[in-house]
Design a protein around this motif. Structure first.
Motif, short mmCIF file in Angstrom:
data_model
loop_
_atom_site.label_atom_id
_atom_site.label_comp_id
_atom_site.label_asym_id
_atom_site.label_seq_id
_atom_site.Cartn_x
_atom_site.Cartn_y
_atom_site.Cartn_z
N ASP B 130 0.84 -1.21 0.00
CA ASP B 130 0.00 0.00 0.00
C ASP B 130 0.87 1.26 0.00
O ASP B 130 0.60 2.21 -0.73
N VAL B 131 1.91 1.25 0.85
CA VAL B 131 2.78 2.42 0.95
C VAL B 131 3.55 2.60 -0.36
O VAL B 131 3.70 3.73 -0.86
N ALA B 132 4.01 1.49 -0.95
CA ALA B 132 4.77 1.58 -2.21
C ALA B 132 3.89 2.19 -3.31
O ALA B 132 4.35 3.03 -4.09
N GLU B 133 2.62 1.79 -3.35
CA GLU B 133 1.71 2.34 -4.37
C GLU B 133 1.50 3.84 -4.15
O GLU B 133 1.44 4.62 -5.10
N ALA B 134 1.39 4.24 -2.88
CA ALA B 134 1.22 5.67 -2.57
C ALA B 134 2.48 6.46 -2.92
O ALA B 134 2.40 7.59 -3.41
N VAL B 135 3.65 5.85 -2.66
CA VAL B 135 4.92 6.52 -3.02
C VAL B 135 4.97 6.71 -4.53
O VAL B 135 5.31 7.78 -5.03
N GLU B 136 4.58 5.67 -5.25
CA GLU B 136 4.61 5.71 -6.71
C GLU B 136 3.73 6.85 -7.24
O GLU B 136 4.11 7.56 -8.17
N ARG B 137 2.54 7.01 -6.62
CA ARG B 137 1.63 8.07 -7.07
C ARG B 137 2.18 9.46 -6.72
O ARG B 137 2.09 10.39 -7.52
N ALA B 138 2.77 9.57 -5.51
CA ALA B 138 3.18 10.90 -5.03
C ALA B 138 4.55 11.30 -5.56
O ALA B 138 4.82 12.48 -5.80
N HIS B 139 5.44 10.31 -5.71
CA HIS B 139 6.83 10.61 -6.09
C HIS B 139 7.31 9.61 -7.14
O HIS B 139 8.07 8.70 -6.83
N PRO B 140 6.86 9.78 -8.39
CA PRO B 140 7.15 8.78 -9.43
C PRO B 140 8.65 8.58 -9.68
O PRO B 140 9.03 7.53 -10.20
N ALA B 141 9.48 9.55 -9.30
CA ALA B 141 10.92 9.43 -9.57
C ALA B 141 11.61 8.47 -8.59
O ALA B 141 12.72 8.01 -8.84
N LEU B 142 10.93 8.17 -7.48
CA LEU B 142 11.57 7.35 -6.43
C LEU B 142 11.53 5.85 -6.75
O LEU B 142 10.65 5.39 -7.48
N ASP B 143 12.47 5.10 -6.15
CA ASP B 143 12.36 3.64 -6.08
C ASP B 143 11.30 3.35 -5.02
O ASP B 143 11.57 3.36 -3.82
N ALA B 144 10.07 3.09 -5.46
CA ALA B 144 8.92 3.03 -4.55
C ALA B 144 9.04 1.88 -3.55
O ALA B 144 8.70 2.03 -2.37
N VAL B 145 9.54 0.73 -4.00
CA VAL B 145 9.64 -0.43 -3.11
C VAL B 145 10.65 -0.17 -1.99
O VAL B 145 10.38 -0.44 -0.82
N ALA B 146 11.79 0.39 -2.35
CA ALA B 146 12.82 0.69 -1.35
C ALA B 146 12.33 1.77 -0.39
O ALA B 146 12.48 1.66 0.83
N ALA B 147 11.71 2.82 -0.94
CA ALA B 147 11.21 3.91 -0.09
C ALA B 147 10.14 3.40 0.86
O ALA B 147 10.12 3.76 2.04
N ALA B 148 9.27 2.51 0.36
CA ALA B 148 8.21 1.96 1.20
C ALA B 148 8.78 1.12 2.34
O ALA B 148 8.33 1.21 3.48
N ALA B 149 9.81 0.32 2.03
CA ALA B 149 10.43 -0.51 3.07
C ALA B 149 11.00 0.39 4.17
O ALA B 149 10.84 0.11 5.36
N THR B 150 11.65 1.47 3.77
CA THR B 150 12.23 2.40 4.74
C THR B 150 11.14 3.06 5.58
O THR B 150 11.21 3.09 6.81
N LEU B 151 10.10 3.56 4.92
CA LEU B 151 9.04 4.28 5.63
C LEU B 151 8.28 3.36 6.59
O LEU B 151 7.98 3.74 7.73
N VAL B 152 7.97 2.16 6.13
CA VAL B 152 7.23 1.21 6.97
C VAL B 152 8.09 0.80 8.17
O VAL B 152 7.59 0.71 9.31
N ALA B 153 9.37 0.57 7.94
CA ALA B 153 10.27 0.21 9.05
C ALA B 153 10.32 1.35 10.07
O ALA B 153 10.23 1.11 11.28
#
Lengths: 193, 193
Positions: B130-153
């Motif tokens: 869920d967080v990765a999908e939201a990252v993808e929508r908000a910040h398309p330039a980011l590596d969404a999966v990596a960013a989501a892992a960091t944010l969730v942790a």
């Protein structure tokens, strides 16, 4: 002359035996019997040093914390001090897997036992302080306390998620995430500073 | 006409009663008796819906997960979707405090029970997705999966540390750390991208 038994040494040996059982088979596998077998002692001798399973687990928690603290002190001043302080708790080998499992067990105890909660909070506060001091030495431009809180949270949560999820564990063991975290923290400074 | 009893509705009401007890007094305070009292039912009626304390706690875990999931779905597409997905799990009010306490309890169970481990790993994986999908929508330039892992942790660990340490909890309730985390993640992108 009577044989001199070093009481503290024996308690350490038994705590190490608990940690080996935890690394191999998890916290569930810890019993007075399994630890006695692992240590090569009788259960009768064991119970002279630890009253039972709960005391064995608490002894193992404190032993794991002491070993980690000693490694932190040894890392002090090293070029990769900060990386060592973070990787020192990731479940990248059997020793650190046991460390994580035993801490996770007491995290849950902490939710319901005030004495355990205070002890766990103390370990976490010490860890944050050590990491903050290392951040200060390596990256003086950073807000060390905030950076340490972020880094410690990342290391703690990623370790825990790896214990729950073999996919996360595989990822963790394929490549340490610590360089990426340090880059993240440092890049912020290079903009903010 | 006989009164129609909605079995699922009653189970939900009881799970909500468990969560209220957990918010007020912690997981330790959950008993068949305390939950029956909280719900205003007899223990006899309660045990028609849940076999005992362990089932009550599992019911509360699933109820907390379902409520959180529904809130995540409601946040979908909102401007602050990503912040909602992260703040949705921080112990910033009684509901989320109960959520965190019940998850922490099952984190420890997960260390020793394979079925619980798989269930917890599933919740965490869903949350990361869920967080990765939201990252993808908000910040398309980011590596969404990596960013989501960091944010969730970060969200998971900071919540847990707040439960252990009143100082961390006070800090958390004084100001949400989420804007800072998003800045951290986004600033990295603005350099890398």
């Amino acid at each position: 002359m009577p044989k001199i038994v070093d009481h503290d040494q024996r308690r350490k040996e038994l705590a190490d035996a608990v940690l080996r059982v935890v690394a191999r088979a998890g916290v569930n596998a810890v019993t007075v019997r399994s630890v006695a077998k692992e240590a090569g002692w009788s259960t009768g001798v064991l119970t002279h040093y630890y009253g039972g399973r709960a005391e064995l687990l608490l002894g193992a928690l404190r032993r794991a914390a002491a070993i980690t603290q000693r490694r932190f002190e040894a890392a002090r001043g090293a070029d990769d001090e900060l990386a060592q302080l973070l990787e020192g708790v990731l479940p990248l080998d059997e020793r650190r897997l046991a460390l994580n499992r035993i801490f996770l067990f007491f995290y849950a105890e902490a939710a319901t036992d005030e004495a355990v909660r205070a002890e766990i909070a103390g370990y976490l506060a010490n860890w944050r302080t050590d990491v903050a001091e290392a951040v200060e030495r390596a990256h003086p431009a950073l807000d060390a306390v905030a950076a340490a809180a972020t880094l410690v949270a990342l290391a703690d949560a990623v370790s825990m998620h790896a214990i729950f999820d073999p996919a996360v564990m595989a990822q963790l063991r394929a490549a340490s995430p610590v360089p990426g975290w340090l880059e993240l923290i440092t890049k912020e400074a290079s903009i903010a500073g």
